[in-house]
Scaffold this active site. Structure first.
Site, PDB file in Angstrom:
ATOM      1  N   ASP A  58      24.288  37.073  37.789  1.00  0.00           N
ATOM      2  CA  ASP A  58      25.695  37.439  37.724  1.00  0.00           C
ATOM      3  C   ASP A  58      26.035  38.182  39.019  1.00  0.00           C
ATOM      4  O   ASP A  58      25.383  39.176  39.352  1.00  0.00           O
ATOM      5  CB  ASP A  58      25.938  38.360  36.507  1.00  0.00           C
ATOM      6  CG  ASP A  58      27.256  38.071  35.834  1.00  0.00           C
ATOM      7  OD1 ASP A  58      28.271  38.039  36.535  1.00  0.00           O
ATOM      8  OD2 ASP A  58      27.262  37.882  34.598  1.00  0.00           O
ATOM      9  N   ASP A 110      31.489  36.933  38.679  1.00  0.00           N
ATOM     10  CA  ASP A 110      32.351  37.715  37.801  1.00  0.00           C
ATOM     11  C   ASP A 110      33.775  37.836  38.354  1.00  0.00           C
ATOM     12  O   ASP A 110      33.957  38.188  39.527  1.00  0.00           O
ATOM     13  CB  ASP A 110      31.726  39.118  37.672  1.00  0.00           C
ATOM     14  CG  ASP A 110      32.348  39.939  36.586  1.00  0.00           C
ATOM     15  OD1 ASP A 110      32.279  39.532  35.421  1.00  0.00           O
ATOM     16  OD2 ASP A 110      32.906  41.024  36.901  1.00  0.00           O
ATOM     17  N   GLU A 128      34.063  32.907  37.323  1.00  0.00           N
ATOM     18  CA  GLU A 128      34.907  33.253  36.165  1.00  0.00           C
ATOM     19  C   GLU A 128      36.357  33.267  36.649  1.00  0.00           C
ATOM     20  O   GLU A 128      36.686  33.972  37.613  1.00  0.00           O
ATOM     21  CB  GLU A 128      34.516  34.617  35.609  1.00  0.00           C
ATOM     22  CG  GLU A 128      35.241  34.927  34.314  1.00  0.00           C
ATOM     23  CD  GLU A 128      35.124  36.386  33.886  1.00  0.00           C
ATOM     24  OE1 GLU A 128      35.387  36.671  32.727  1.00  0.00           O
ATOM     25  OE2 GLU A 128      34.763  37.241  34.730  1.00  0.00           O
ATOM     26  N   HIS A 158      29.527  36.708  26.200  1.00  0.00           N
ATOM     27  CA  HIS A 158      29.482  38.130  25.839  1.00  0.00           C
ATOM     28  C   HIS A 158      30.856  38.790  25.822  1.00  0.00           C
ATOM     29  O   HIS A 158      30.965  39.954  25.473  1.00  0.00           O
ATOM     30  CB  HIS A 158      28.582  38.850  26.841  1.00  0.00           C
ATOM     31  CG  HIS A 158      29.204  38.848  28.216  1.00  0.00           C
ATOM     32  ND1 HIS A 158      29.500  37.669  28.889  1.00  0.00           N
ATOM     33  CD2 HIS A 158      29.625  39.853  29.012  1.00  0.00           C
ATOM     34  CE1 HIS A 158      30.059  37.969  30.047  1.00  0.00           C
ATOM     35  NE2 HIS A 158      30.148  39.284  30.149  1.00  0.00           N
ATOM     36  N   ASP A 159      31.906  38.064  26.237  1.00  0.00           N
ATOM     37  CA  ASP A 159      33.237  38.662  26.292  1.00  0.00           C
ATOM     38  C   ASP A 159      34.119  38.285  25.108  1.00  0.00           C
ATOM     39  O   ASP A 159      35.290  38.664  25.073  1.00  0.00           O
ATOM     40  CB  ASP A 159      33.945  38.225  27.581  1.00  0.00           C
ATOM     41  CG  ASP A 159      33.412  38.956  28.791  1.00  0.00           C
ATOM     42  OD1 ASP A 159      32.878  40.065  28.636  1.00  0.00           O
ATOM     43  OD2 ASP A 159      33.516  38.409  29.901  1.00  0.00           O
TER      44      ASP A 159
END
Ligand code: GLC
Length: 557
Positions: free
Chosen positions: A103, A204, A257, A329-330
């Protein structure tokens, strides 16, 4: 040349498994998931048919945003086992034919990062590493932007006597990407990990990197006010091109993302002729039961979900590449949202079938493969997530009493999907021998890997079969075209992939109601081979009446 490029795009044939390290598997008994734990589970991940891993951040971090607040980009947190444990996992993954992506979190750092500590003291060359502003007349904030996690996007720093911008938590100051020295740092980070042998990055909030000059006020809804001036901003493509100077020396997979981006705008990033990113993680697919964020819920609409699938499958077709996902995870657990806890096994399978056969690189989030469901907290204090806590105490507090707020967060919180992985029916779901850092979902005795491994009809074994099926047919991989045969149905998702006379037809029900499914024109079910199904193979004419959340995959040649 084109062909060579196409061949090296290995990620187009991959299936990725997303590890959120803290909750995956604890190997040293301290209650927190770590790389020792991951090492012991590599064969499990491989057994799913996955050949890639995305690690959410493993870097040293105060953990304000569970690692998305990085304090050192070139190390691995001792909490996760440190660098030696990482190298061991990386080598072992590569030995098993699996790629590993990290990430890359460079929109912001932690306030504990030495760059920030020097910047607030105006120590060169770090003075302009962050976005500092003086107060406006009367001590007012520099603009009206909101942070996505904690109130206003500006925090006063008493040492520097200026405000700094934070689009996320207060302790996540935004980097000033307009500063060439900061971009130089990013390139150093990329180079460091690529030299170490990693295979790419999930980047990210990468579309937030370039803020509009002058940071003008914005008039959008609260919690994302400002986003019109920093998402897909003016110099983002310039920056991404610059990062390619490093990336292009390696054979990488880069997934950005990209919140709220339309497929048309996404093409600016993923068009293969421009080559800035391999793919983006779009967020539209998570909005079939909410408006922009899970905190503004609306009833689940299959039609909305299908519209988003269709827009991205068609929008990028032949030009760019898709990432396929329904969990990370979001977001709260998809089975609790788009599926049904009451029809756990069937809806877990329908969810797998509805996205795994589309065109793109599928990602699975830990626990999705066993149909983990939303965790239900007893008290607000049980929440760890900075965003949830803020919503509970502020946004929702304005309008809702505590008991309703708790229910609301259960449905909307990221923590609903961050509970420890349910490995077995042993204490703490087999996640740790110590005290888990976070609550284990109480349903672990019923929903766990060990039980599903032993059950041929489990969601877990369905994922294995589905991924194996995907790999068996070129039609399901890079080449086959995509058609949604019934976009207007509220209960059924019927899509096909086709290539050179071969066709695969996927039928998924998203309801417990019995619906009459009739094969689309040109398909004769009796002549097809049923490759995957969640109930039986009964036919009723050229169709069937669906059982709750039933799914089937037919093959025609
Ligand atoms: C991304 C991450 C999320 C994080 C945020 C700030 O959206 O996926 O977990 O909190 O960025 O870094």
């Amino acid at each position: 040349m084109g062909d060579i490029m196409e061949q090296t795009r290995w990620y187009k044939d991959s299936v990725f498994y997303h590890i959120w390290p803290r909750s995956f598997c604890d190997g040293d008994g301290d209650g927190v998931g770590d790389l020792h734990g991951v090492y012991g589970k590599l064969d499990y991940i491989r057994s799913l048919g996955c050949d890639g891993i995305w690690f959410s951040p493993l870097y040293p971090s105060p953990g304000v945003d569970c690692g998305y607040d990085v304090a050192d980009y070139m190390d691995i947190d001792p909490l996760f086992g440190g660098m030696a444990a990482f190298r061991r996992v990386l080598d072992a993954a590569h030995e098993r034919g699996m790629k590993v992506i990290m990430d890359l979190v460079v929109n912001h750092t932690s306030d504990a990062h030495p760059w920030f500590q020097k910047s607030r003291r105006r120590i060169p060359p770090y003075t302009d590493y962050y976005i500092w502003r003086k107060p406006l007349a009367g001590g007012k904030l520099p603009n009206n932007w909101d942070s996505q996690f904690e109130g206003k996007a500006w925090q006063w720093d008493a040492m520097r006597r200026e405000y700094y911008l934070h689009l996320f938590a207060v302790r996540q100051p935004d980097l000033n990407m307009d500063n060439p020295l900061v971009r130089q740092e990013v390139k150093r980070i990329l180079q460091f990990w690529l030299e170490l042998g990693v295979d790419g990055f999930r980047e990210d909030v990468i579309t937030f990197l370039s803020k509009r000059d002058g940071l003008p006020n914005d008039y959008l809804m609260p919690a994302i006010r400002g986003i019109g001036h920093y998402n897909d901003g003016p110099r983002i493509h310039e920056y991404l091109r610059e990062f390619r100077e490093v990336l292009d020396k390696y054979d990488t997979f880069t997934v950005g993302e990209a919140p709220l981006l339309s497929p048309r705008r996404a093409l600016d990033y993923v068009d293969e002729r421009r080559g800035q990113l391999s793919a983006v993680i779009q967020t539209q697919v998570m909005n079939a039961d909410c408006l922009l964020t899970e905190y503004v819920p609306v009833p689940f609409s299959l039609r909305r979900l299908k519209r988003s699938f269709d827009a991205w499958q068609k929008g990028l077709d032949g030009k760019g590449w898709n990432v396929l996902y329904l969990e990370n995870h979001d977001h709260p657990r998809v089975l609790s949202r788009y599926g049904s806890e009451a029809y756990h096994t069937a809806s877990g399978k329908a969810i797998a079938a509805c996205y795994l056969f589309q065109k793109g690189t599928p990602f699975l989030y830990q626990g999705q493969e066993i149909g983990m469901t939303n965790w239900r907290p007893r008290r607000a204090e049980d929440y760890e997530d900075v965003q949830t806590r803020w919503h509970y105490r502020n946004m929702l507090a304005r309008v809702l009493p505590p008991s309703v707020r708790l229910k609301w967060c259960h449905r909307a919180s990221r923590d609903s999907a961050r509970t420890p992985m349910q490995w077995s029916g042993a204490p703490n779901a087999g996640f740790t021998t110590g005290t888990p850092w976070f609550r284990v979902n109480e349903n672990y005795r019923r929903i766990n890997v060990a039980a599903q491994d032993a059950d041929p009809d489990s969601i877990l074994n369905f994922y294995r079969a589905a991924i194996a099926l995907r790999r068996r047919f070129a039609t399901l991989m890079r080449e086959g075209s995509y058609t949604d045969h019934d976009p207007l149905s509220d209960g059924l998702y019927v899509y096909s992939r086709a290539l050179n006379g071969e066709r695969l037809l996927v039928v998924c029900s998203f309801t417990d109601k019995a619906l009459r499914f009739c094969a689309p024109k040109g398909f004769v079910l009796a002549r097809g081979e049923l490759l995957l199904h969640s109930y039986d193979d009964a036919l009723d004419g050229n169709g069937f009446v669906t059982k709750p959340y039933e799914c089937r995959v037919y093959h025609f040649r």
